[in-house]
Scaffold this active site. Structure first.
Site, PDB file in Angstrom:
ATOM      1  N   ASP A   6       0.853  -1.182   0.000  1.00  0.00           N
ATOM      2  CA  ASP A   6       0.000   0.000   0.000  1.00  0.00           C
ATOM      3  C   ASP A   6       0.891   1.234   0.000  1.00  0.00           C
ATOM      4  OD1 ASP A   6      -1.941   2.091   0.619  1.00  0.00           O
ATOM      5  OD2 ASP A   6      -3.260   0.447   1.211  1.00  0.00           O
ATOM      6  N   ALA A  59     -14.315   3.114 -17.077  1.00  0.00           N
ATOM      7  CA  ALA A  59     -13.545   2.684 -18.243  1.00  0.00           C
ATOM      8  C   ALA A  59     -12.325   1.879 -17.818  1.00  0.00           C
ATOM      9  CB  ALA A  59     -13.118   3.897 -19.069  1.00  0.00           C
ATOM     10  N   ALA A 114     -18.840  -3.186  -0.867  1.00  0.00           N
ATOM     11  CA  ALA A 114     -18.589  -2.945   0.553  1.00  0.00           C
ATOM     12  C   ALA A 114     -18.217  -1.494   0.762  1.00  0.00           C
ATOM     13  CB  ALA A 114     -17.467  -3.852   1.065  1.00  0.00           C
ATOM     14  N   ARG A 142     -13.262   3.742   1.334  1.00  0.00           N
ATOM     15  CA  ARG A 142     -13.063   5.179   1.151  1.00  0.00           C
ATOM     16  C   ARG A 142     -13.642   5.636  -0.190  1.00  0.00           C
ATOM     17  NH1 ARG A 142      -7.262   6.952   1.266  1.00  0.00           N
ATOM     18  NH2 ARG A 142      -6.954   5.070   0.036  1.00  0.00           N
ATOM     19  N   TYR A 184     -13.209   6.043 -14.049  1.00  0.00           N
ATOM     20  CA  TYR A 184     -13.128   4.857 -13.187  1.00  0.00           C
ATOM     21  C   TYR A 184     -13.772   3.650 -13.870  1.00  0.00           C
ATOM     22  CZ  TYR A 184     -13.855   1.910  -9.050  1.00  0.00           C
ATOM     23  OH  TYR A 184     -13.863   0.859  -8.149  1.00  0.00           O
ATOM     24  N   LYS A 199     -12.009   0.125 -15.027  1.00  0.00           N
ATOM     25  CA  LYS A 199     -12.445  -1.166 -14.499  1.00  0.00           C
ATOM     26  C   LYS A 199     -12.906  -2.099 -15.613  1.00  0.00           C
ATOM     27  CE  LYS A 199     -11.643  -0.843 -10.117  1.00  0.00           C
ATOM     28  NZ  LYS A 199     -10.489  -1.622  -9.578  1.00  0.00           N
ATOM     29  N   ASN A 224      -5.737  -5.283  -5.930  1.00  0.00           N
ATOM     30  CA  ASN A 224      -6.835  -4.550  -5.307  1.00  0.00           C
ATOM     31  C   ASN A 224      -6.631  -3.032  -5.332  1.00  0.00           C
ATOM     32  OD1 ASN A 224      -9.172  -4.254  -3.273  1.00  0.00           O
ATOM     33  ND2 ASN A 224      -7.434  -3.374  -2.149  1.00  0.00           N
TER      34      ASN A 224
END
Length: 309
Positions: free
Chosen positions: A39, A167, A197, A200, A165, A169, A101
């Site tokens: 991260d 496009a 879920a 943020r 976002y 994905k 992720n």
């Protein structure tokens, strides 16, 4: 019921310092996996850098007796992706699992959306997933085994305020389906998950209403992690598939094709298509598309049957 464990397995989870990624890392570690928590600690729009999330997540899981190491590499670059996989190889000697992720999210307003914002989303979602997968791939091929989970979204199906976002994905979805075909001969399975879920990113999407759902137990990332773990396991039954998971619900997302209308001769006109529109869109005998040679055979059969009539 046989317990799904990951003893002697090594996993890299990107974007795992908090939220959904942390839930993935925690469940994998609790089942015996040795986990690299990657991260960079950026804001949801990709700005800023903070080593805190990765370090705190790794420290918390280590205190619980799990084998977890932090990593703050920038997976949107080739060098960063290589670094996170090298971290796993140097520490644990191999890599079995990758969960891509990490992501960023910015609500947009087309046509005010500019190309730079599109590129930022592509660099992290598509580029990051590509970079980490490519870095891990030779190690998986050498051992003849691997599990890769790509993160897509229902935003890929279209949403007015997430052109960039969505496009990105959708690109992840297409890439994952293609890599699943490449990996099949090496016993590498690639599947996609669309998490449902509170995170943020989702909180940003809810805006002023975020507080009302932020602490809803139905939206806990822990309810997404079980599906991700299934897709990471050696017993995973699918390859190249996409699953929606969250709020206690797990479901498959399919891309399908109708038999359509086949014109009786070569004189096809736009008017012919419109006159037969009901047949073009009739879903009764639609098939699920998986990018296999079986679909080519299906198309040939349809054309052959039409020509013989």
């Amino acid at each position: 019921m046989q317990t799904l464990n990951f003893n002697d397995q090594v996993a890299v989870v990107t974007g795992a310092g908090r939220g959904i990624g942390l839930a993935y890392a925690e469940l994998l570690a609790s089942r015996g996996a040795r986990v690299i928590v990657n991260d960079r600690g950026v804001d949801i729009d990709g700005g800023g850098v903070d080593s805190g999330p990765a370090e705190l997540a790794a420290e918390s899981l280590t205190l619980r007796g799990y084998t977890v190491l932090p990593d703050t590499s920038d997976i949107s670059t080739t060098e960063g992706a290589n670094a996170v996989i090298d971290c796993a190889i140097k520490a644990f000697g191999k890599i079995d699992i990758v969960i891509n992720n990490a992501g960023i999210y910015t609500m947009d307003d087309f046509p005010d959306l500019d190309l730079d914002m599109m590129k930022r989303h592509f660099d992290v979602h598509i580029g990051g997933s590509f970079n980490v997968t490519k870095a891990a791939w030779p190690h998986m091929v050498e051992r003849g085994y691997g599990r890769i989970v790509m993160t897509t979204s229902t935003g890929a199906l279209g949403a007015a305020n997430m052109v960039a976002y969505g496009a990105a994905k959708a690109g992840v979805l297409g890439m994952g389906r293609a890599l699943a075909q490449v990996g099949e001969q090496h016993r590498i399975k690639v599947n996609m998950i669309a998490p449902q879920a509170m995170s943020r990113m989702m909180a940003a999407g809810y805006g002023e209403n975020a507080a009302a759902v932020l602490h809803d137990p139905q939206r806990n990332p822990d309810l997404v992690a079980p599906m991700a773990v299934v897709l990471c396991h050696e017993r995973c039954p699918s390859n190249g598939a996409t699953y929606l998971s969250g709020m206690r619900r797990n479901a498959a997302i399919y891309i399908s094709e109708t038999p359509g209308h086949i014109h009786p001769d070569l004189g096809l006109t736009p008017e012919d298509i419109l006159d037969n529109w009901d047949q073009v869109v009739d879903e009764k005998e639609a098939i699920t598309l998986g990018g296999t040679m079986a679909e080519a055979a299906y198309h040939s059969t349809l054309i052959g049957n039409a020509m013989s009539q």
